[in-house]
Design an enzyme around this catalytic site. Structure first.
Site, mmCIF file in Angstrom:
data_model
loop_
_atom_site.group_PDB
_atom_site.id
_atom_site.type_symbol
_atom_site.label_atom_id
_atom_site.label_comp_id
_atom_site.label_asym_id
_atom_site.label_seq_id
_atom_site.Cartn_x
_atom_site.Cartn_y
_atom_site.Cartn_z
ATOM 1 N N ALA A 1 21.118 9.679 -6.908
ATOM 2 C CA ALA A 1 20.563 8.930 -7.971
ATOM 3 C C ALA A 1 19.277 9.828 -8.956
ATOM 4 O O ALA A 1 18.663 10.475 -8.105
ATOM 5 C CB ALA A 1 19.870 7.575 -7.642
ATOM 6 N N GLN A 2 19.260 9.725 -10.135
ATOM 7 C CA GLN A 2 18.476 10.627 -10.761
ATOM 8 C C GLN A 2 17.279 9.811 -11.428
ATOM 9 O O GLN A 2 16.104 10.067 -11.201
ATOM 10 C CB GLN A 2 19.116 11.324 -11.967
ATOM 11 C CG GLN A 2 20.245 12.590 -11.398
ATOM 12 C CD GLN A 2 20.757 13.066 -12.814
ATOM 13 O OE1 GLN A 2 20.547 12.879 -13.821
ATOM 14 N NE2 GLN A 2 21.352 13.888 -12.169
ATOM 15 N N GLU B 1 26.230 -1.259 -3.728
ATOM 16 C CA GLU B 1 27.179 -1.132 -4.744
ATOM 17 C C GLU B 1 28.557 -1.870 -4.592
ATOM 18 O O GLU B 1 28.801 -2.104 -5.262
ATOM 19 C CB GLU B 1 27.394 0.645 -5.100
ATOM 20 C CG GLU B 1 28.132 0.418 -6.228
ATOM 21 C CD GLU B 1 28.191 1.872 -7.091
ATOM 22 O OE1 GLU B 1 26.988 2.699 -6.683
ATOM 23 O OE2 GLU B 1 29.083 2.386 -7.658
ATOM 24 N N HIS C 1 29.213 5.988 -17.438
ATOM 25 C CA HIS C 1 28.037 6.451 -17.484
ATOM 26 C C HIS C 1 28.405 7.378 -19.096
ATOM 27 O O HIS C 1 29.339 8.301 -18.918
ATOM 28 C CB HIS C 1 27.100 7.411 -16.698
ATOM 29 C CG HIS C 1 25.762 7.762 -17.063
ATOM 30 N ND1 HIS C 1 25.406 8.403 -18.164
ATOM 31 C CD2 HIS C 1 24.706 7.297 -16.440
ATOM 32 C CE1 HIS C 1 24.138 8.577 -17.989
ATOM 33 N NE2 HIS C 1 23.682 7.765 -16.758
ATOM 34 N N ASP D 1 35.884 2.073 0.138
ATOM 35 C CA ASP D 1 36.692 1.760 1.435
ATOM 36 C C ASP D 1 36.009 0.257 1.769
ATOM 37 O O ASP D 1 36.797 -0.623 2.330
ATOM 38 C CB ASP D 1 35.957 2.713 2.539
ATOM 39 C CG ASP D 1 36.508 4.114 2.318
ATOM 40 O OD1 ASP D 1 37.127 4.295 1.182
ATOM 41 O OD2 ASP D 1 36.012 5.001 3.033
ATOM 42 N N LEU E 1 19.527 0.596 -7.217
ATOM 43 C CA LEU E 1 18.501 0.827 -6.124
ATOM 44 C C LEU E 1 17.665 -0.302 -5.697
ATOM 45 O O LEU E 1 17.634 -0.509 -4.602
ATOM 46 C CB LEU E 1 17.686 2.234 -6.382
ATOM 47 C CG LEU E 1 18.542 3.501 -6.657
ATOM 48 C CD1 LEU E 1 17.455 4.622 -7.113
ATOM 49 C CD2 LEU E 1 19.282 4.067 -5.353
ATOM 50 N N GLU F 1 14.843 3.687 -19.858
ATOM 51 C CA GLU F 1 16.320 4.070 -19.807
ATOM 52 C C GLU F 1 16.860 2.805 -20.870
ATOM 53 O O GLU F 1 16.040 1.896 -21.280
ATOM 54 C CB GLU F 1 16.874 4.032 -18.449
ATOM 55 C CG GLU F 1 16.476 5.251 -17.870
ATOM 56 C CD GLU F 1 16.870 5.221 -16.338
ATOM 57 O OE1 GLU F 1 17.827 4.163 -16.009
ATOM 58 O OE2 GLU F 1 16.655 6.254 -15.534
HETATM 59 P P1 FAD Z 1 25.851 4.677 -0.986
HETATM 60 O O1 FAD Z 1 24.390 5.190 -1.251
HETATM 61 O O2 FAD Z 1 26.807 5.307 -1.659
HETATM 62 O O3 FAD Z 1 26.122 4.821 0.515
HETATM 63 C C1 FAD Z 1 27.418 4.516 1.029
HETATM 64 C C2 FAD Z 1 27.431 4.764 2.470
HETATM 65 O O4 FAD Z 1 28.779 4.313 3.102
HETATM 66 C C3 FAD Z 1 27.591 6.281 2.770
HETATM 67 O O5 FAD Z 1 26.738 6.665 4.062
HETATM 68 C C4 FAD Z 1 29.174 6.693 3.232
HETATM 69 O O6 FAD Z 1 29.261 7.675 4.381
HETATM 70 C C5 FAD Z 1 29.278 5.377 3.885
HETATM 71 N N1 FAD Z 1 30.710 4.846 3.990
HETATM 72 C C6 FAD Z 1 31.482 4.606 2.901
HETATM 73 N N2 FAD Z 1 32.699 4.381 3.149
HETATM 74 C C7 FAD Z 1 32.721 4.625 4.638
HETATM 75 C C8 FAD Z 1 33.581 4.199 5.662
HETATM 76 N N3 FAD Z 1 34.998 3.929 5.550
HETATM 77 N N4 FAD Z 1 33.289 4.191 6.947
HETATM 78 C C9 FAD Z 1 31.950 4.459 7.255
HETATM 79 N N5 FAD Z 1 31.132 4.699 6.438
HETATM 80 C C10 FAD Z 1 31.219 5.004 5.001
HETATM 81 N N6 FAD Z 1 21.146 3.619 -9.508
HETATM 82 C C11 FAD Z 1 19.861 3.440 -9.781
HETATM 83 O O7 FAD Z 1 19.472 2.290 -9.833
HETATM 84 N N7 FAD Z 1 18.928 4.345 -10.376
HETATM 85 C C12 FAD Z 1 19.703 5.795 -10.707
HETATM 86 O O8 FAD Z 1 18.671 6.665 -11.155
HETATM 87 C C13 FAD Z 1 20.742 6.067 -10.583
HETATM 88 N N8 FAD Z 1 21.461 7.218 -10.574
HETATM 89 C C14 FAD Z 1 22.517 7.473 -10.104
HETATM 90 C C15 FAD Z 1 23.076 9.049 -10.345
HETATM 91 C C16 FAD Z 1 24.219 9.150 -9.684
HETATM 92 C C17 FAD Z 1 24.634 10.621 -9.950
HETATM 93 C C18 FAD Z 1 25.068 8.207 -9.153
HETATM 94 C C19 FAD Z 1 26.467 8.680 -8.627
HETATM 95 C C20 FAD Z 1 24.806 6.881 -8.948
HETATM 96 C C21 FAD Z 1 23.381 6.569 -9.625
HETATM 97 N N9 FAD Z 1 22.993 5.506 -9.291
HETATM 98 C C22 FAD Z 1 21.589 5.047 -9.760
HETATM 99 C C23 FAD Z 1 23.777 4.102 -8.660
HETATM 100 C C24 FAD Z 1 23.023 4.367 -7.075
HETATM 101 O O9 FAD Z 1 22.739 5.541 -6.655
HETATM 102 C C25 FAD Z 1 24.183 3.857 -6.237
HETATM 103 O O10 FAD Z 1 24.599 2.539 -6.648
HETATM 104 C C26 FAD Z 1 23.379 3.461 -4.925
HETATM 105 O O11 FAD Z 1 22.697 4.495 -4.361
HETATM 106 C C27 FAD Z 1 24.233 2.754 -3.895
HETATM 107 O O12 FAD Z 1 23.737 2.710 -2.722
HETATM 108 P P2 FAD Z 1 24.398 2.077 -1.502
HETATM 109 O O13 FAD Z 1 23.635 2.162 -0.202
HETATM 110 O O14 FAD Z 1 25.272 0.920 -1.766
HETATM 111 O O15 FAD Z 1 25.706 3.143 -1.166
HETATM 112 C C1 SIN Z 2 20.838 7.791 -14.783
HETATM 113 O O1 SIN Z 2 19.816 8.448 -14.329
HETATM 114 O O2 SIN Z 2 21.056 7.737 -16.124
HETATM 115 C C2 SIN Z 2 21.372 6.830 -13.764
HETATM 116 C C3 SIN Z 2 20.541 5.746 -13.809
HETATM 117 C C4 SIN Z 2 21.412 4.512 -13.120
HETATM 118 O O3 SIN Z 2 22.627 4.779 -12.700
HETATM 119 O O4 SIN Z 2 20.884 3.579 -13.176
#
Ligand code: FAD
Ligand code: SIN
Length: 557
Positions: free
Chosen positions: A70-71, A401, A268, A247, A418, A140
């Site tokens: 996440a940036q 997510e 995006h 998954d 986040l 943003e």
């Molecule tokens: P994740 O952080 O994706 O964690 C998923 C976990 O599940 C991992 O540990 C993985 O190993 C595990 N997992 C998955 N499948 C399995 C399986 N079958 N068995 C065991 N473990 C598994 N959001 C914002 O609010 N602000 C931002 O600035 C922002 N910037 C972003 C920039 C980028 C490049 C990306 C890709 C996303 C960004 N997002 C941002 C979105 C945000 O980062 C994600 O939606 C959020 O971090 C998801 O968190 P999470 O805990 O749901 O899942």
């Molecule tokens: C971004 O930094 O543009 C990503 C922010 C987000 O996905 O919420």
């Protein structure tokens, strides 16, 4: 005979007879995923219930997640002199295009700042204004105020680091790395018929592949929480890391849980266009536009004002579609972000990673236009939950997510993800407070049976199918859709599904095969939901129904 539109009615439970004795691991709480949702929940539960064992599963290493990349930052009402809850709520509802659940939006916006304060207490650093103790709040797309707390352009990395360090302080949290969750365990595994409308489906844990010894263990818990992140890898171009294969959503769907709003995959607008191609695509944060970057054509002309009065800072669906439309009109591979008018020192201080990445491929953001192209970024729909994170399956929760809580509706507002993950991790913890002592751990669950399967001889079958899947989704179920494209996608997906199920029946389980199966499920859910929505709303745009309908409903599968 089966038709393509119902092919998921046929999942065969062929791996379920008790034959080999594998490890059985028991815990009070089983959390699938070590990103922001999973670790926040683990920490909160471990602090409160010192006598409870919390098991966190992660399919690679603890630090690899969407969170880590996440940036932009985390949105929260912080400077109350200029901002307030009503403004953040209005912006979220506006981006969500009529599909947000208003009560959930209020919950997340109002509880969000407390969750941010909590992670700051655990050690997270967010940038402050020069010579001041005030946080440097960024803006943003779709936000009417500056309200994004960030740590340079590495906010996710900083939050992931903090959570891992905090989690390590609790001896009752056990993180199992390189453990791949395969399937959720329900009454189905006790030989009962479970279909989507069966009342009272319960989850007792999951089967998981220990990638280090190749064995499939049975993990049992009083309650299970799916925090497995998104599924951006279903498209060719995505900002999501390779672990993002949907998954959790696929597992819940297979277990006959409810999934909703899957047509709303967020693209995006600005991933870095790299002619060499890379997976994942590198993100150029929306915060760069918030900082003054302007979208332009190759000739240096601004174009966003033709699409929305908020121009480069319009919500993501609008900007991504505008870029897509300009690219198609001009027959170009990308559009451009102009940062040349910005002062170098400030730009580099705010966006060191972006600056370095651009320079590494020969683009100097201070002198050159940055080539950008939309890429799949976020899954707005997912596992349907209530306001406590409870899914349609009892003893099963979802956060982050992979969950569809109702916050994002038809389009997520930047940096709300986040925030949502932390708020819902907290709400699940609060809800479990009364549950963990009441629920039992089952003793009668059979081990996984791998009888009749052999090691895969041709891995190329799997890698090629993944490639085909991404092509299908990118060409037919991308930013702009139509009935013909969706039908074609569904037909092609059906073939892939049949071939993959055949492979699954005869081949021993590997992460690659399971990811392919899960990606096919995600692709099917997106395409089927998109087919159901006969209108254009938020992130779903179809040339056959370009208008908004006045009647709004969630697409529940
Ligand atoms: P994740 O952080 O994706 O964690 C998923 C976990 O599940 C991992 O540990 C993985 O190993 C595990 N997992 C998955 N499948 C399995 C399986 N079958 N068995 C065991 N473990 C598994 N959001 C914002 O609010 N602000 C931002 O600035 C922002 N910037 C972003 C920039 C980028 C490049 C990306 C890709 C996303 C960004 N997002 C941002 C979105 C945000 O980062 C994600 O939606 C959020 O971090 C998801 O968190 P999470 O805990 O749901 O899942
Ligand atoms: C971004 O930094 O543009 C990503 C922010 C987000 O996905 O919420």
């Amino acid at each position: 005979m089966l038709c393509a539109c119902c092919f998921y009615l046929t999942f065969a439970p062929h791996h379920l007879i008790l034959l080999r004795v594998m490890a059985q691991i028991k815990a009070d709480l089983l959390i699938l995923g070590s990103g922001i949702a999973g670790l926040t929940l683990a920490i909160k539960t471990a602090r409160h219930f010192k006598d409870k064992q919390i098991l966190v599963l992660t399919k690679t290493v603890e630090g690899e997640s969407n969170t880590r990349y996440a940036q932009g930052g985390v949105a929260a009402v912080w400077d109350t002199a200029t901002d307030n809850y009503e403004k953040h709520i209005a912006d979220t509802l506006d981006a969500g295009a009529g599909l947000c659940k208003a009560d959930v939006v209020r919950i997340v916006v109002e509880e969000g700042p407390e969750r941010v304060r909590e992670i700051i207490e655990w050690g997270a650093r967010f940038d402050k204004e020069k010579n001041s103790s005030d946080y440097d709040l960024a803006r943003e797309g779709g936000h009417s105020e500056h309200r994004i707390l960030h740590y340079k352009d590495l906010t996710g990395w900083e939050m992931q680091r903090t959570l891992m360090e905090e989690a390590a302080r609790y001896p009752n949290i056990r993180v199992l790395e390189h453990y791949f969750a395969l399937d959720l365990i329900t009454q189905h595994h006790l030989g009962r018929l479970v279909i989507r409308v069966t009342p009272g489906i319960e989850c007792y844990g999951c089967y998981a592949l220990n990638k280090q010894n190749g064995e499939i263990d049975t993990l049992l818990a009083r309650a299970t929480v799916v925090c497995t992140g998104g599924g951006g890898q279903v498209y060719k171009a995505t900002t999501n890391p390779v672990i993002a294969t949907g998954d959790g959503v696929a597992m819940v769907y297979r277990a006959k849980g409810r999934v909703e709003n899957m047509e709303f995959m967020q693209f995006h607008p600005t991933s870095l266009y790299n002619p060499v191609g890379e997976n994942p695509s590198f993100l150029i944060s929306e915060a760069v536009r918030g900082y003054g970057g302007i979208l332009k054509t190759a000739d240096g002309e601004e174009f966003m004002q033709h699409y929305d009065p908020r121009a480069s800072l319009a919500p993501r669906d609008i900007v991504a579609r505008a870029i897509d439309s300009e690219m198609k009109k001009r027959g170009t591979d990308c559009m451009y972000l102009d940062c040349r008018h910005l002062e170098k020192e400030g730009f580099v201080a705010h966006f060191p990673t972006i600056y370095e990445k651009c320079v590494s491929i020969g683009i100097d953001p201070m002198k050159d236009l940055i080539p950008v192209v939309p890429a799949c970024h976020y899954m707005c729909g997912g596992i349907m939950t209530d306001a406590n994170g409870q899914t349609s399956i009892e003893r099963l929760y979802a956060a982050g997510e992979c969950a569809s809580t109702g916050l994002h509706g038809a389009n997520r507002l930047a940096s709300n993800s986040l925030l949502e993950a932390m708020v819902f991790a907290h709400r699940i913890f609060a809800h479990l407070e009364d549950q963990l002592d009441v629920l039992d751990i089952r003793n009668d669950i059979p081990d996984w049976n791998a009888e009749g399967t052999t090691d895969p001889k041709e891995m190329v079958l799997i890698t090629q199918s993944v490639r085909e899947l991404k092509e299908i989704m990118s060409y037919y179920v991308g930013i702009v859709r139509s009935n013909v494209r969706l039908k074609r996608a569904m037909d092609r997906l059906f073939l892939l599904y049949q071939e993959t199920e055949e492979l699954y029946k005869t081949t021993s389980i590997s992460p690659q095969l399971m990811e392919l199966r899960n990606l096919i499920t995600i692709a099917y859910l997106i395409t089927r939901s998109a087919t159901h929505r006969r209108e254009s709303r938020g992130l779903h745009f179809t040339t056959d129904y370009p208008e908004l309908l006045s009647f709004v409903e969630h697409t529940v599968l």
